[in-house]
Structure formats: C-alpha cells, structure tokens
Design an enzyme around this catalytic site. Structure first.
Site, PDB file in Angstrom:
ATOM      1  N   HIS A  47      31.916  14.996  58.409  1.00 25.30           N
ATOM      2  CA  HIS A  47      33.475  15.790  57.644  1.00 25.30           C
ATOM      3  C   HIS A  47      33.121  16.638  58.788  1.00 25.30           C
ATOM      4  O   HIS A  47      34.256  16.983  58.814  1.00 25.30           O
ATOM      5  CB  HIS A  47      32.997  15.694  56.771  1.00 25.30           C
ATOM      6  CG  HIS A  47      32.920  17.530  55.872  1.00 25.30           C
ATOM      7  ND1 HIS A  47      32.423  18.900  56.330  1.00 25.30           N
ATOM      8  CD2 HIS A  47      34.267  17.250  55.203  1.00 25.30           C
ATOM      9  CE1 HIS A  47      33.540  19.503  55.441  1.00 25.30           C
ATOM     10  NE2 HIS A  47      34.580  18.714  54.481  1.00 25.30           N
ATOM     11  N   GLU A  50      36.234  15.641  60.995  1.00 25.79           N
ATOM     12  CA  GLU A  50      37.514  15.428  60.540  1.00 25.79           C
ATOM     13  C   GLU A  50      38.015  16.578  60.623  1.00 25.79           C
ATOM     14  O   GLU A  50      39.340  17.068  60.340  1.00 25.79           O
ATOM     15  CB  GLU A  50      36.510  14.994  58.959  1.00 25.79           C
ATOM     16  CG  GLU A  50      38.333  15.322  58.363  1.00 25.79           C
ATOM     17  CD  GLU A  50      38.209  15.524  56.824  1.00 25.79           C
ATOM     18  OE1 GLU A  50      38.830  16.739  56.041  1.00 25.79           O
ATOM     19  OE2 GLU A  50      37.216  15.328  56.052  1.00 25.79           O
ATOM     20  N   HIS A  51      37.476  18.181  60.365  1.00 29.39           N
ATOM     21  CA  HIS A  51      37.874  19.582  60.669  1.00 29.39           C
ATOM     22  C   HIS A  51      38.491  19.426  61.713  1.00 29.39           C
ATOM     23  O   HIS A  51      39.570  19.892  61.361  1.00 29.39           O
ATOM     24  CB  HIS A  51      36.944  20.351  60.305  1.00 29.39           C
ATOM     25  CG  HIS A  51      36.688  20.693  58.676  1.00 29.39           C
ATOM     26  ND1 HIS A  51      37.069  21.820  58.113  1.00 29.39           N
ATOM     27  CD2 HIS A  51      36.510  19.660  57.581  1.00 29.39           C
ATOM     28  CE1 HIS A  51      35.917  21.617  57.064  1.00 29.39           C
ATOM     29  NE2 HIS A  51      36.516  20.869  56.569  1.00 29.39           N
ATOM     30  N   GLU A 128      32.067  26.476  53.169  1.00 29.86           N
ATOM     31  CA  GLU A 128      32.338  25.004  51.937  1.00 29.86           C
ATOM     32  C   GLU A 128      31.740  25.006  51.249  1.00 29.86           C
ATOM     33  O   GLU A 128      31.151  24.997  50.441  1.00 29.86           O
ATOM     34  CB  GLU A 128      32.909  24.190  52.868  1.00 29.86           C
ATOM     35  CG  GLU A 128      33.821  23.379  52.361  1.00 29.86           C
ATOM     36  CD  GLU A 128      33.962  22.141  52.824  1.00 29.86           C
ATOM     37  OE1 GLU A 128      34.613  21.258  52.486  1.00 29.86           O
ATOM     38  OE2 GLU A 128      34.083  22.129  54.021  1.00 29.86           O
TER      39      GLU A 128
END
Length: 422
Positions: A47, A50-51, A128
């Site tokens: 993840h 991905e950022h 997040e």
C-alpha cells in the site's frame, strides 16, 4: 467484440477490448501483489508503494504535475491495493488516449521515490490508519479479519500498522518494487474507443524491457482459531456496528456461483431477506447487508450492520435466525428465479462502462489465466439449483463457523455469544 490478449516475450500480458460506441478509454496496470505477499515486518508496504508511484516521475516531477496531466484533460486517475492485487488506472476521453498511456507508463517505469516524499507520505499513511480507527463502521471489519485469520496476511490491515509504516526505508520500498513488480505478474488492460493494433504496438515498445524475474507467491493462509467467538470492543459510540463472518472458500471452488446467488438472497439489496426482515419488518437497523470475498486458498462470507445500541443483541440474533432459515429450509423456486435475474442483470449492466470492462478482463486473467465469457458465467448462475443453495448453506452455516466483531458501548460479550448460538 471479444477482448484481445497479447503476451510479450518477457511474459507481460496486454488486454485490449474495443468499445467503438463509447467516447472514453480506460486503462489499468495490474500487478499481482498485495498484503498477502508481505511478512509481518513488511505489513503495509504494498500500500505504501502504491502511494509512492503518485509522488512524481521523470516526466511529471511532482504529484501535482502528475494529477494535473490527467485531471487537466477531464479524466481521472487512481489506484487501489488489495490482499492480492495492486492496480493503477485512469479514464480519459478517447482523444486523450496517448496522455493516459504516457502518465501510467511513466508512473510504473520512472517513479522518483524522492526521500523527502517518502517521509511526507509516511505521515500521510499513518494518518490514514488513524482515520480508519475513528470510523467504527470500517474498523469493525478489520477486527473481524483479525478474529478470523489471526497474525497472518488476511488478518492484518492492508494499510499496515503505525509501527510498520514508520519503519519502512526507501531501500525497503525499492527492493520490494524490484522483486514484486515483474513482467510475469503484470497485466495491462484497456477498454474503450481505440485501435487495438496501435495500442499493443505502443505498449510493447514501452514495456518490452520490464523486469523479468520469478513471479512471487502469496503467503499461504492457514486455518486459525475456533468458533463461535465474539470480539467486543467497548467504545462510547452513538451506534453499535457489527460484522458477522463465516469462513468460505477460494475462487476456484465449484460452489462459488451458488454462494454468489445465496449471498444475494441473504443481503444483496433492498429486496434481500436481511433488509426486509431486519430493517423493513423489525426496524432494527438502517444499514444491513452481506457480501463475499474470495482469494486463491480461502474466502469469507460477511454480514454487516449498524444498529441502535439497545437493539444490537436483537439485531444480531435476527441475522443468525435468517442464516438458520437458509440452512434448514433453503429458498423457494420463485425466490431463486428472481435472484438469478438480479445477479445476471447486475453483471451485464456493469459491462457498459469502459473501466468495468478493463477491470474485469485484467482480474479474470490474474485469477483464472483467461477472461471467462459473460455467457459462460450466466450459464453457471442459471444452472444453480435449489439443492445447490441449501447444500452450500449447510456447508457454511455451522456452529463452529461463526465469528462476530462488535464496536459499541457494551460492557459484556455474554449476551452476544448467546445471540449467535446456532
């Protein structure tokens, strides 16, 4: 028109699906990697990676440059990370097809991974994670995964933990990218108004030198824990959120299509049994429904709801009663016919959008090694019988296969344990 599949010499696969009646082109670059490929130390790195692909490239040096390149022509760009797939995608007007290809290609091939951006994004992702902990309707699903799967990838948050995200180095990110983003587990999928030959030629020139390494394997999911079991998080919320989970099976199981029909009967929309009984008849909840999730070697069937605190026990007991009815009595022929039409119709309507088509083609290729024709899936759904429905219900709805996670202002779990007793 059927999708066209091309396999490059390095193993990378390209799918093109011409939809000449549209004015858009949707493109996704799918890599078969996600949190199921992470050990405990690297939890959340897929993840995080991905950022970072959005934080600037050789041609588009900043995140603003990159987003403006697509949004400035009226398109949109995004990405997602799941347990087993990471996808980068955009949708643009067909007159801007080249721009969409250019941006996504530069992201995958020429991301900068600026050390300063790594540090900034570390803080963003930690926020997040904190945000999800402030939303009980989201957090309760993660509590259930922990309850069902324990300390293995399916039991961990895809975003990672504050500690794991805080420990990643730039070298960790680059090493993980180089090991997991390889030609053999990558599918590029496009659907819309374009010429397939021209698109394939363009992508071949851009990805012919993509990394060639052994395709990584996901971490095997092992059986974990005993059921029935309740995890209650006593929190002063205005509403009680609950998720009831049953372990099911992977996407290769022959009962998968019967379960999709069974799930729609139970909690698929306002005409489902759960919505009609829990909300319309008893007024116990505003939000209630169900869904399934399948992986290569495991799966889950989930019922979720948000209810008034004083009605939580009654609502959960009513859900279990609906499950018991399915297991013991099955469904009627009229109900089965109606739900088959609902499932088929929903699937066919979804294929009118270019992104839905591109997404479906890639995910089918990653799961099955081919795109299963819609007609075949319709035939499988049509072939589901009343006996299939009850057999699958009896296979899954068992006293030793109920997992319940709850977030709400409740001091004791005993009454909930009694509520889920089959």
């Amino acid at each position: 028109m059927a999708p066209v599949k091309v396999v490059l010499p390095n193993g990378l696969r390209i799918y093109t699906d011409e939809m000449p009646h549209t004015h858009s082109v949707s493109m996704g670059i799918f890599t078969q990697v996600g949190s199921r490929y992470e050990n405990a130390r690297l939890t959340g790195i897929s993840h995080f990676l991905e950022h970072m692909f959005f934080k600037g490239t050789t041609k588009y040096p900043t995140a603003k440059d990159l987003s403006e390149a697509i949004e400035g022509i009226g398109g949109y760009i995004n990405a997602s990370t799941s347990y087993d797939t990471t996808c980068y995608y955009c949708k643009v007007a067909n007159i801007h097809t080249e721009r969409g290809i250019d941006v996504l290609t530069d992201m995958l091939n020429a991301a900068l991974f600026d050390p300063k951006e790594v540090e900034k994004e570390r803080g963003v992702i930690q926020e997040e994670i904190k945000m999800s902990l402030d939303v009980p309707a989201q957090w309760v699903h993660q509590l259930l995964d922990e309850l069902m799967w324990g300390d293995q990838p399916l039991g961990r948050d895809i975003a990672g933990t504050l500690e794991s995200v805080g420990a990643f180095t730039r070298e960790d990110l680059l090493n993980y990218r180089d090991q997991h983003y390889v030609a053999g587990n990558t599918v590029i999928s496009l659907a819309g108004n374009f010429n397939s030959t021209e698109i394939v030629d363009r992508l071949t020139s851009l990805f012919s030198n993509y990394r060639v390494l052994d395709v990584p394997k996901p971490i095997t999911t092992n059986s974990f824990g005993t059921a029935p079991v309740v995890h209650l998080l006593n929190k002063p919320t205005e509403q009680t959120n609950f998720v009831l989970g049953l372990k099911s099976f992977g996407y290769g199981d022959s009962d998968r299509w019967a379960l999709s029909v069974l799930d729609s009967i139970l909690g698929g929309g306002m005409s489902s049994r759960l919505f009609q009984e829990i909300r319309e008849e008893r007024g116990l909840a505003y939000s209630v429904g169900s869904y399934t999730a399948e992986y290569d070697d495991a799966g889950k069937w989930i019922v979720y709801g948000g209810v008034e605190v004083s009605k939580a026990v009654d609502a959960i007991a009513a859900v279990v009663e609906e499950l018991r009815k399915l297991r013991d009595h099955g469904v009627t022929a009229a109900e089965l016919h109606r739900i088959k039409e609902q499932v088929k119709g929903g699937m066919l309507l979804g294929l009118e959008d270019t992104w839905s088509v591109a997404n479906r083609n890639a995910r089918h290729e990653l799961r099955y090694g081919e795109v299963i024709p819609v007609e075949q899936i319709v035939a499988w759904i049509e072939a589901v019988t009343l006996e299939d429905i009850q057999r699958v219900a009896q296979r899954l709805i068992r006293p030793d296969n109920l997992y319940l996670a709850i977030i709400g202002p409740h001091a004791e779990a005993a009454e909930f344990e009694q509520a889920i007793a089959l």
